[in-house]
Each structure stands twice: as structure tokens, then as C-alpha cells.
Scaffold this motif. Structure first.
Motif, PDB file in Angstrom:
ATOM      1  N   GLY A  43       0.811  -1.205   0.000  1.00  0.00           N
ATOM      2  CA  GLY A  43       0.000   0.000   0.000  1.00  0.00           C
ATOM      3  C   GLY A  43       0.848   1.261   0.000  1.00  0.00           C
ATOM      4  O   GLY A  43       2.063   1.215   0.110  1.00  0.00           O
ATOM      5  N   ARG A  44       0.186   2.391  -0.125  1.00  0.00           N
ATOM      6  CA  ARG A  44       0.901   3.656  -0.085  1.00  0.00           C
ATOM      7  C   ARG A  44      -0.041   4.744   0.392  1.00  0.00           C
ATOM      8  O   ARG A  44      -1.248   4.689   0.175  1.00  0.00           O
ATOM      9  CB  ARG A  44       1.447   4.016  -1.461  1.00  0.00           C
ATOM     10  N   PRO A  45       0.506   5.784   1.038  1.00  0.00           N
ATOM     11  CA  PRO A  45      -0.322   6.932   1.407  1.00  0.00           C
ATOM     12  C   PRO A  45      -0.465   7.878   0.225  1.00  0.00           C
ATOM     13  O   PRO A  45       0.117   7.663  -0.848  1.00  0.00           O
ATOM     14  CB  PRO A  45       0.504   7.577   2.530  1.00  0.00           C
ATOM     15  N   GLY A  46      -1.216   8.941   0.422  1.00  0.00           N
ATOM     16  CA  GLY A  46      -1.315   9.958  -0.617  1.00  0.00           C
ATOM     17  C   GLY A  46      -0.001  10.721  -0.734  1.00  0.00           C
ATOM     18  O   GLY A  46       0.761  10.835   0.219  1.00  0.00           O
ATOM     19  N   PHE A  47       0.270  11.216  -1.935  1.00  0.00           N
ATOM     20  CA  PHE A  47       1.498  11.984  -2.132  1.00  0.00           C
ATOM     21  C   PHE A  47       1.204  13.241  -2.946  1.00  0.00           C
ATOM     22  O   PHE A  47       0.186  13.344  -3.642  1.00  0.00           O
ATOM     23  CB  PHE A  47       2.586  11.144  -2.810  1.00  0.00           C
ATOM     24  N   GLY A  48       2.129  14.182  -2.829  1.00  0.00           N
ATOM     25  CA  GLY A  48       2.073  15.385  -3.634  1.00  0.00           C
ATOM     26  C   GLY A  48       3.335  15.479  -4.473  1.00  0.00           C
ATOM     27  O   GLY A  48       4.434  15.221  -3.979  1.00  0.00           O
ATOM     28  N   VAL A  49       3.169  15.825  -5.737  1.00  0.00           N
ATOM     29  CA  VAL A  49       4.323  15.960  -6.638  1.00  0.00           C
ATOM     30  C   VAL A  49       4.572  17.435  -6.897  1.00  0.00           C
ATOM     31  O   VAL A  49       3.652  18.163  -7.305  1.00  0.00           O
ATOM     32  CB  VAL A  49       4.085  15.234  -7.973  1.00  0.00           C
ATOM     33  N   ILE A  50       5.803  17.877  -6.638  1.00  0.00           N
ATOM     34  CA  ILE A  50       6.212  19.245  -6.967  1.00  0.00           C
ATOM     35  C   ILE A  50       7.068  19.203  -8.223  1.00  0.00           C
ATOM     36  O   ILE A  50       8.052  18.457  -8.289  1.00  0.00           O
ATOM     37  CB  ILE A  50       7.012  19.889  -5.816  1.00  0.00           C
ATOM     38  N   VAL A  51       6.685  20.002  -9.211  1.00  0.00           N
ATOM     39  CA  VAL A  51       7.442  20.100 -10.461  1.00  0.00           C
ATOM     40  C   VAL A  51       7.959  21.532 -10.587  1.00  0.00           C
ATOM     41  O   VAL A  51       7.206  22.438 -10.951  1.00  0.00           O
ATOM     42  CB  VAL A  51       6.578  19.744 -11.679  1.00  0.00           C
ATOM     43  N   ASP A  75      -4.111  12.331  -4.269  1.00  0.00           N
ATOM     44  CA  ASP A  75      -2.792  12.830  -4.666  1.00  0.00           C
ATOM     45  C   ASP A  75      -2.891  14.215  -5.281  1.00  0.00           C
ATOM     46  O   ASP A  75      -3.938  14.606  -5.816  1.00  0.00           O
ATOM     47  CB  ASP A  75      -2.139  11.873  -5.663  1.00  0.00           C
ATOM     48  N   ARG A  76      -1.793  14.955  -5.217  1.00  0.00           N
ATOM     49  CA  ARG A  76      -1.779  16.305  -5.764  1.00  0.00           C
ATOM     50  C   ARG A  76      -0.582  16.495  -6.686  1.00  0.00           C
ATOM     51  O   ARG A  76       0.477  15.887  -6.499  1.00  0.00           O
ATOM     52  CB  ARG A  76      -1.723  17.336  -4.630  1.00  0.00           C
ATOM     53  N   LEU A  77      -0.767  17.358  -7.665  1.00  0.00           N
ATOM     54  CA  LEU A  77       0.284  17.696  -8.621  1.00  0.00           C
ATOM     55  C   LEU A  77       0.416  19.211  -8.670  1.00  0.00           C
ATOM     56  O   LEU A  77      -0.511  19.904  -9.081  1.00  0.00           O
ATOM     57  CB  LEU A  77      -0.049  17.134 -10.007  1.00  0.00           C
ATOM     58  N   VAL A  78       1.573  19.716  -8.237  1.00  0.00           N
ATOM     59  CA  VAL A  78       1.791  21.160  -8.147  1.00  0.00           C
ATOM     60  C   VAL A  78       2.965  21.547  -9.034  1.00  0.00           C
ATOM     61  O   VAL A  78       4.064  20.988  -8.914  1.00  0.00           O
ATOM     62  CB  VAL A  78       2.081  21.594  -6.692  1.00  0.00           C
ATOM     63  N   VAL A  79       2.735  22.504  -9.912  1.00  0.00           N
ATOM     64  CA  VAL A  79       3.797  23.064 -10.744  1.00  0.00           C
ATOM     65  C   VAL A  79       4.167  24.435 -10.200  1.00  0.00           C
ATOM     66  O   VAL A  79       3.291  25.284 -10.003  1.00  0.00           O
ATOM     67  CB  VAL A  79       3.366  23.172 -12.214  1.00  0.00           C
ATOM     68  N   VAL A  80       5.454  24.634  -9.953  1.00  0.00           N
ATOM     69  CA  VAL A  80       5.947  25.947  -9.547  1.00  0.00           C
ATOM     70  C   VAL A  80       6.490  26.641 -10.793  1.00  0.00           C
ATOM     71  O   VAL A  80       7.548  26.281 -11.307  1.00  0.00           O
ATOM     72  CB  VAL A  80       7.053  25.829  -8.482  1.00  0.00           C
TER      73      VAL A  80
END
Length: 395
Positions: A43-51, A75-80
Motif C-alpha cells: 500500500g501507499r499513502p497519498g502523495f504530492g508531486v512538486i514540479v 494525490d496532488r500535482l503542483v507546478v511551480v
């Protein structure tokens, strides 16, 4: 007395070169027989990806598509969009990412963008694990889930295998491809089999969120990812390597852009050896910390071309001193080290390198090394100190 001192100095030089050669050889020999799977948590927890993205409008949509297929509901996907002058933010938003823009021309570099992205995640409900993926990368199926699970279960940073798509631009590209694969896959694999940590290599990195928040990200270091891993190792959280998770990028097609990228990487790496290795070694002895010692031993192995140069210099000086003084020790130490290095390179090529370069390509190694010497001279005379974006506009 003078002869004795000269012999001692020569042996000391030979030993100093032999240590990184021995580390390199052990990593190659241990990695060669078979692959070892890294532990897989259930299993896995939720994750956030920073790009972090600076003027990446040409390729970011493809990167985000490869990431989005890994996401589930939490899950979240964040672009900086960092100091962008193009349509990066607009394209990222259209691709389904959350976008936060940063405009601060006086503080440029990936570290500042990562700090901004982390603060954005924390302020809007950060997940348990944060992943960093560069804006020019492709994420292999299952890679993000695997490194998230491993980071959550161990409480340590996890580095995926960050590889380059083999390039055929230039006669020396096969050797360059093998050198990258060796640094980012073969050597970490050897250390993994021995239960030792890895360096962070820049993309495909997963961190427990609380751990990432415990260090200062907003720096202008040329190799901020490597430095981040060393800081966390000093906290007792040395990074783990996960060879089954793969993130790929590609070398720039433009010769000037590739040279700029290589200069930034290698100057930053050599500076890190000088500035961080002594403290890490001291702390590893003081704490009796095998993980920290393994990391510093891995760190002191210079880029492959420079290691070749050092091996030759050691062998030449050892031979000359032995001939002049009639004492065999300098030659014996330097010759044995050189022989071990040659054997390690042959094992490396036979086990991993034949898909990258032919036996004929290996004959071009001296040309590859000669082409890199100006880069190392520049490090001594005029080291690169400022982060510069790699131009990928030719993609």
C-alpha cells in the motif's frame, strides 16, 4: 631524509587516489552479478508531486501527463512556475496541475522553487509524502507509488533511478551515456546490495513531508539535490535507492547547452566533495555511523573522466619516484590501483555497458577524457557559481 619524504609523499598520493578507485570497483563488482529488488511496502499513502519549472512550455505537458497517470483521488500535482517568461503556467494548468507562480529574479534556482512549492503544499493541506520531479522528465509506470511506499515505510528519502535516454549526438555520446548510467544506476545498485545509502540525483525523489520541512531548501547551490541528501543524512535519514522506479530525461541536443549542463553538474559536485566530505567523514567516525560513512565514500568518487585522469597521474608519479629513488612502494601502490580500476571498467562494460557502447567506442575514452580536461581546469581557475537553466529549446 629527503628521499624518504619524497617516497612517503608519493605513496600518500597513490593511496589518496586508490581509495575512490577501490570504492568505485567495489560498487561495480557488487552490482554486476544480479539485480536486487529494493524492499516494497504494501500500500501507499497519498502523495504530492512538486514540479519546479522555469520556461518549460515546450515539454512540460508531456511530463505532467506521465505523472497524472500515477495519481489517485488524494494525490496532488503542483507546478511551480518559477520566474517564467513563457506559457509554462498556462500549459500546466490546462494539463490539470495546480499552479503557483513565483517571481523573484534575485533568487534564482531550483532550491528556491522547491521551497516555494513546499510552502504552497503545506499551506493547502500537505500529503504524507512529497515527490520532486523535474519538468523535463518522464515517469515510468508505477515509479511514484513505489518510492512513496518506501519513503512512508522507512521514514527516509528515496531516490528513483534517474536515467537519460541514450543519445547519439556526437562520436563520444556512447561513453557519455554509459558514464551517466554508471553514476545514477550501477554504483547506487552496488551500494544498495551492501545495505548502504545513495546520493540524491535530482529527479524522482520522495520525502516524508515532515522530513523535507526540516531542512532549508531555499539555496542557490548548483547541486541542491545532492546537498539536500547530505543534510538529511546528518539527521540520520540517509537516502535509499529504488532501482525499480525509473524516471528518464534526455541530454540536450545542442552542444553548447550540453556543455553548460555538464559544467554546472560537475563543478557543483566537485565543490560538494571539497566542502562536505571532511565534515561527513568526521561525523561518521564520531557517531560510528556506517550509513554516513558509506555516503561519504560514495561522495569522494569523482566523475569517471576525472577518475581516469587521477589514476594516470598517480601511476606516472609513482613510476617516476620509484625509478628515481629505487623504492618500489610508490609504483606498486599506484599500479595495483590502476589495475583494479581497469578491471572494474571491463566488468562494468561487459555487464552493463554493451548496450550503450561497442568495444570500438571504448577506444575513444582517451578523447572523452581530453575533452573534459578544460572543464576541470575551469573549476580550478574560474568555477561556475551561478545556477543557469539548461536550454532545451531544440527538443
Amino acid at each position: 631524509m629527503m628521499v624518504f619524504l619524497i617516497v612517503c609523499a608519493s605513496v600518500a598520493i597513490a593511496v589518496a587516489v586508490a581509495v575512490p578507485i577501490l570504492v568505485f570497483a567495489i560498487q561495480i563488482f557488487v552490482a554486476a552479478p544480479t539485480r536486487q529488488l529494493s524492499p516494497q511496502a504494501a500500500g501507499r499513502p497519498g502523495f504530492g508531486v512538486i514540479v519546479p519549472a522555469h520556461d518549460e512550455e515546450q515539454g512540460i505537458a508531456s511530463t505532467l501527463q506521465s505523472i497524472r497517470r500515477e495519481l489517485t483521488g488524494s494525490d496532488r500535482l503542483v507546478v511551480v512556475a518559477d520566474n517564467c517568461s513563457d506559457r509554462t503556467a498556462e500549459i500546466a494548468a490546462a494539463a490539470g496541475a495546480e499552479v503557483t507562480s513565483r517571481d523573484d529574479p534575485t533568487h534564482r534556482g531550483k532550491g528556491f522553487a522547491l521551497d516555494h512549492g513546499l510552502q504552497f503544499l503545506i499551506g493547502t493541506g500537505a500529503p504524507e509524502v512529497v515527490i520532486i520531479v523535474d519538468a523535463d522528465c518522464q515517469v515510468a509506470q508505477g515509479a511514484l507509488s513505489r518510492i512513496t511506499s518506501l519513503a512512508a515505510s522507512t521514514g527516509r528519502p528515496v531516490q528513483a533511478a534517474y536515467l537519460m535516454t541514450p543519445s547519439r549526438s556526437g562520436d563520444l555520446s556512447p561513453i557519455r551515456n554509459l558514464a551517466w548510467f554508471t553514476k545514477n544506476y550501477v554504483r547506487p545498485l552496488g551500494w544498495l546490495k551492501l545495505g548502504l545509502p545513495t546520493q540524491l540525483t535530482g529527479s524522482g525523489m520522495a520525502f516524508p513531508t515532515h522530513l523535507l520541512g526540516s531542512v532549508r531548501l531555499a539555496t542557490d547551490e548548483l547541486v541542491e539535490d545532492l546537498t539536500l541528501g547530505l543534510k538529511l543524512a546528518l539527521q540520520g535519514r540517509a537516502p535509499l535507492f529504488c532501482p525499480e522506479a525509473v524516471v528518464t530525461s534526455q541530454f540536450p541536443d545542442d552542444v553548447g547547452a550540453e556543455k553548460s549542463q555538464r559544467t554546472r553538474w560537475e563543478h557543483g559536485y566537485l565543490h560538494s566533495i571539497i566542502t562536505h566530505a571532511p565534515r561527513l567523514f568526521s561525523e561518521s567516525i564520531k557517531r560510528r555511523d556506517l550509513n554516513l560513512l558509506g555516503l561519504v565514500l560514495d561522495l569522494i568518487v569523482p566523475p569517471l573522466s576525472l577518475l581516469i585522469v587521477l589514476t594516470l597521474v598517480s601511476l606516472i608519479q609513482g613510476t617516476l619516484v620509484s625509478l628515481w629513488t629505487g623504492t618500489a612502494a610508490p609504483f606498486v601502490v599506484s599500479f595495483v590501483a590502476a589495475a583494479v580500476f581497469v578491471l572494474a571498467v571491463l566488468v562494468l562494460w561487459f555487464r552493463f555497458g554493451r548496450d550503450f557502447c561497442s568495444a570500438a567506442d571504448l577506444l575513444k575514452v582517451p578523447l572523452y577524457v581530453l575533452a573534459k580536461i578544460p572543464l576541470y581546469l575551469k573549476f580550478i581557475l574560474n568555477r561556475q557559481r551561478v545556477w543557469v537553466r539548461t536550454n532545451r529549446d531544440s527538443r
